[in-house]
Design a protein around this motif. Structure first.
Motif, PDB file in Angstrom:
ATOM      1  N   ARG A  25       0.841  -1.198   0.000  1.00 19.75           N
ATOM      2  CA  ARG A  25       0.000   0.000   0.000  1.00 19.75           C
ATOM      3  C   ARG A  25       0.878   1.252   0.000  1.00 19.75           C
ATOM      4  NH1 ARG A  25      -3.937  -0.436   4.791  1.00 19.75           N
ATOM      5  NH2 ARG A  25      -3.761  -2.600   4.137  1.00 19.75           N
ATOM      6  N   TRP A  76      -1.889  -2.428  -5.268  1.00 19.31           N
ATOM      7  CA  TRP A  76      -3.122  -2.610  -4.505  1.00 19.31           C
ATOM      8  C   TRP A  76      -3.666  -4.021  -4.662  1.00 19.31           C
ATOM      9  CZ3 TRP A  76      -4.273   2.761  -6.659  1.00 19.31           C
ATOM     10  CH2 TRP A  76      -3.934   3.736  -5.722  1.00 19.31           C
ATOM     11  N   ASP A 210     -12.451  -0.394  -5.654  1.00 15.20           N
ATOM     12  CA  ASP A 210     -11.530   0.125  -4.647  1.00 15.20           C
ATOM     13  C   ASP A 210     -10.280   0.708  -5.305  1.00 15.20           C
ATOM     14  OD1 ASP A 210     -10.226   0.277  -1.892  1.00 15.20           O
ATOM     15  OD2 ASP A 210      -8.924  -1.204  -2.852  1.00 15.20           O
ATOM     16  N   ARG A 214      -9.314   4.681  -5.297  1.00 11.85           N
ATOM     17  CA  ARG A 214      -8.046   5.111  -4.698  1.00 11.85           C
ATOM     18  C   ARG A 214      -7.240   5.949  -5.681  1.00 11.85           C
ATOM     19  NH1 ARG A 214      -6.053   2.129   0.054  1.00 11.85           N
ATOM     20  NH2 ARG A 214      -7.757   0.813   0.821  1.00 11.85           N
ATOM     21  N   ARG A 229      -9.082   9.497   3.081  1.00  6.77           N
ATOM     22  CA  ARG A 229      -7.721   9.074   2.751  1.00  6.77           C
ATOM     23  C   ARG A 229      -7.001   8.518   3.976  1.00  6.77           C
ATOM     24  NH1 ARG A 229      -6.458  13.481   0.803  1.00  6.77           N
ATOM     25  NH2 ARG A 229      -6.939  13.084  -1.389  1.00  6.77           N
ATOM     26  N   ILE A 232      -8.623   4.959   5.040  1.00  4.10           N
ATOM     27  CA  ILE A 232      -8.360   3.773   4.222  1.00  4.10           C
ATOM     28  C   ILE A 232      -6.886   3.391   4.214  1.00  4.10           C
ATOM     29  CG2 ILE A 232     -10.344   4.232   2.747  1.00  4.10           C
ATOM     30  CD1 ILE A 232      -8.368   5.111   0.572  1.00  4.10           C
ATOM     31  N   GLU A 233      -6.032   4.257   4.719  1.00  5.33           N
ATOM     32  CA  GLU A 233      -4.620   3.912   4.836  1.00  5.33           C
ATOM     33  C   GLU A 233      -4.286   3.336   6.202  1.00  5.33           C
ATOM     34  OE1 GLU A 233      -2.582   3.732   2.412  1.00  5.33           O
ATOM     35  OE2 GLU A 233      -3.985   4.614   0.990  1.00  5.33           O
ATOM     36  N   LEU A 242     -12.584   1.021  -0.763  1.00  5.66           N
ATOM     37  CA  LEU A 242     -13.281   2.259  -1.101  1.00  5.66           C
ATOM     38  C   LEU A 242     -14.144   1.997  -2.333  1.00  5.66           C
ATOM     39  CD1 LEU A 242     -13.745   5.234  -0.460  1.00  5.66           C
ATOM     40  CD2 LEU A 242     -11.719   5.776  -1.830  1.00  5.66           C
TER      41      LEU A 242
END
Length: 493
Positions: A25, A76, A210, A214, A229, A232-233, A242
């Motif tokens: 990620r 991802w 997703d 992103r 942001r 989701i991190e 997402l």
């Protein structure tokens, strides 16, 4: 299928795989920052230089940025595969721990090969639990190996999607058939080059949406986007997906914790009044608590929790007196639930839709018609738009804490008039008599927690108020988790 051994599963640390997923990620984030640096360069180049050389240089920069976007897509993909593998391993280890604890209590011994020894009526059950844990780990290993293996040679060339694409009126099923007809490389290239056209398209699987969302999140600069942001991190137990994002106005977002297309049980959590991108984190935490607890009570089956904040939730009390926003939201919720059915891998998932406060009106309105769900749950409801569970197309559960002000404040006009009259007619104690007891006739219909409504009512702690239903370790959260996992709630006297 790979072979998962008892000794190997005992030694496995799922957090190591979560760390590996997080590393991918971060590689995606780094590539995004690098790509952003080259955007202004290309613009300045076009402004200051012309001719064949300038065109070639600009094309090279554009191509490089596309390659970076494709690299992020693949990062991802690896992140998703490793995250789901870690989650499955954690559940397998929970099952293993249960089996070992049960064996210890019964005087049984499990050797290093995973064979159960001893004399006890519990031996077959312990052996079955061990076998289920090892089977879950082996299936997860095989799946992760295949998903990661498919990335080895991915992205070696541009891949244009062949044939006509579905038009804007296409349904989720038609979109899914088109998407499945593309090769993995074609799908990855489309995500890298046209994320905005795919990010909100019903029928595109959650993992693909997703990735698209992103990518376009980089271009969003509103404050709500910053909240999304950051969330989701996070290095969470269940990976965030997402699925939808709109930063205009108060903002909208659809975020799943765990891949709903691969889960056995899917919870859709619909929040109520004042929900928006600035405050969505608390709602996502509530959904997450249900999923985590559901995994604890049913570790053998994957659970995904989706925060569905894709309607214009009322901001003020005067807006919440109207059902207009609920009716508009119900249409979107129906489409979303149908899309979940279409994109799910394998047999259909068991789907629960939970509405809290005004969100229960959205869910009730949606469930009054054809609705892709196995059950609905109403929590702290001001009424759900109907007066009987028989008017809903799916089974209903409901709970309202004795301390929840909703049942005192959101009374129907028919109940409010005599209450006001009683409060003025009886000196001193009139208001207490009139407004001191909960009402069953609420603003948007009969209280779904009233037995006369016909829903299955489960108790929640008396001190839950309006927001405490998700407090860890309390009865309401446990009941919500068990309902989500298609189990009976534990009803304590």
């Amino acid at each position: 299928m790979s072979t998962a051994t008892y000794a190997l599963l005992r030694m496995t640390d799922p957090d190591r795989w979560r760390v590996a997923a997080l590393a991918w990620r971060r590689w995606a984030a780094l590539a995004g920052a690098l790509g952003a640096e080259f955007g202004p360069v290309a613009a300045r180049l076009r402004a200051a230089w012309s001719g064949a050389g300038a065109s070639a240089a600009t094309a090279a920069l554009v191509g490089f940025r596309r390659r970076l976007a494709l690299f992020r897509v693949l990062c991802w993909r690896a992140d998703q595969a490793l995250s789901e593998f870690a989650s499955a391993l954690a559940r397998a280890r929970d099952m293993l721990s249960r089996a070992r604890g049960r064996a210890d209590r019964c005087g049984l011994v499990i050797d290093d090969r995973g064979t159960v020894h001893g004399a006890s009526p519990e031996l077959p059950g312990v052996a079955a639990e061990l076998s289920a844990a090892l089977s879950l780990a082996a299936t997860a290993d095989t799946d992760a190996t295949a998903r990661l293996g498919s990335l080895i040679d991915a992205g070696s060339a541009e891949h244009r999607a062949p044939g006509p694409r579905p038009d804007c009126t296409a349904g989720a099923a038609e979109v899914r058939r088109w998407w499945d007809g593309l090769s993995p490389d074609q799908r990855n290239w489309l995500l890298a080059t046209e994320p905005a056209t795919l990010a909100s398209t019903a029928g595109i699987p959650a993992a693909d949406r997703d990735v698209a969302n992103r990518l376009i999140l980089d271009d969003q600069r509103a404050g709500g986007a910053d909240e999304v942001r950051a969330r989701i991190e996070d290095d969470t137990v269940l990976r965030p997906y997402l699925i939808g994002l709109n930063v205009s106005g108060d903002g909208r977002a659809v975020i799943a914790l765990g891949d709903p297309d691969r889960a056995r049980h899917v919870l859709t959590h619909v929040p109520g009044m004042t929900s928006d991108l600035e405050s969505f984190g608390s709602e996502l935490t509530r959904a997450e608590r249900v999923a985590v607890r559901a995994h604890e009570v049913a570790p053998g089956e994957a659970v995904s929790a989706v925060l569905w904040l894709d309607y214009d939730a009322p901001d003020f009390v005067h807006e919440a007196w109207s059902d207009r926003q609920a009716r508009e939201g119900a249409e979107g919720l129906r489409r979303f639930q149908e899309s979940l059915r279409v994109t799910h891998d394998g047999p259909p998932a068991d789907q629960t839709v939970l509405g809290h406060s005004y969100g229960s009106l959205v869910v009730g309105t949606a469930a009054a018609g054809s609705f892709a769900a196995d059950r609905v749950v109403f929590v702290g409801s001001p009424g759900v738009g109907v007066d009987s569970a028989s008017q809903l197309s799916v089974p209903a559960w409901s709970t309202t804490s004795r301390s929840d002000a909703i049942q005192y404040a959101a009374v129907s006009p028919g109940s409010l008039v005599p209450d006001v009259a009683l409060a003025g007619r009886v000196p001193l104690i009139g208001p207490a008599i009139a407004f001191g007891l909960p009402e069953d006739d609420l603003w948007f219909g009969r209280n779904p927690s009233d037995p006369a409504f016909g829903a299955r009512v489960f108790p929640s702690q008396a001190d839950a108020g309006h927001l405490g239903y998700w407090d860890p370790g309390r009865p309401a959260l446990d009941a919500l988790a068990r309902i989500t996992a298609a189990q009976e709630p534990v009803i304590r006297p």
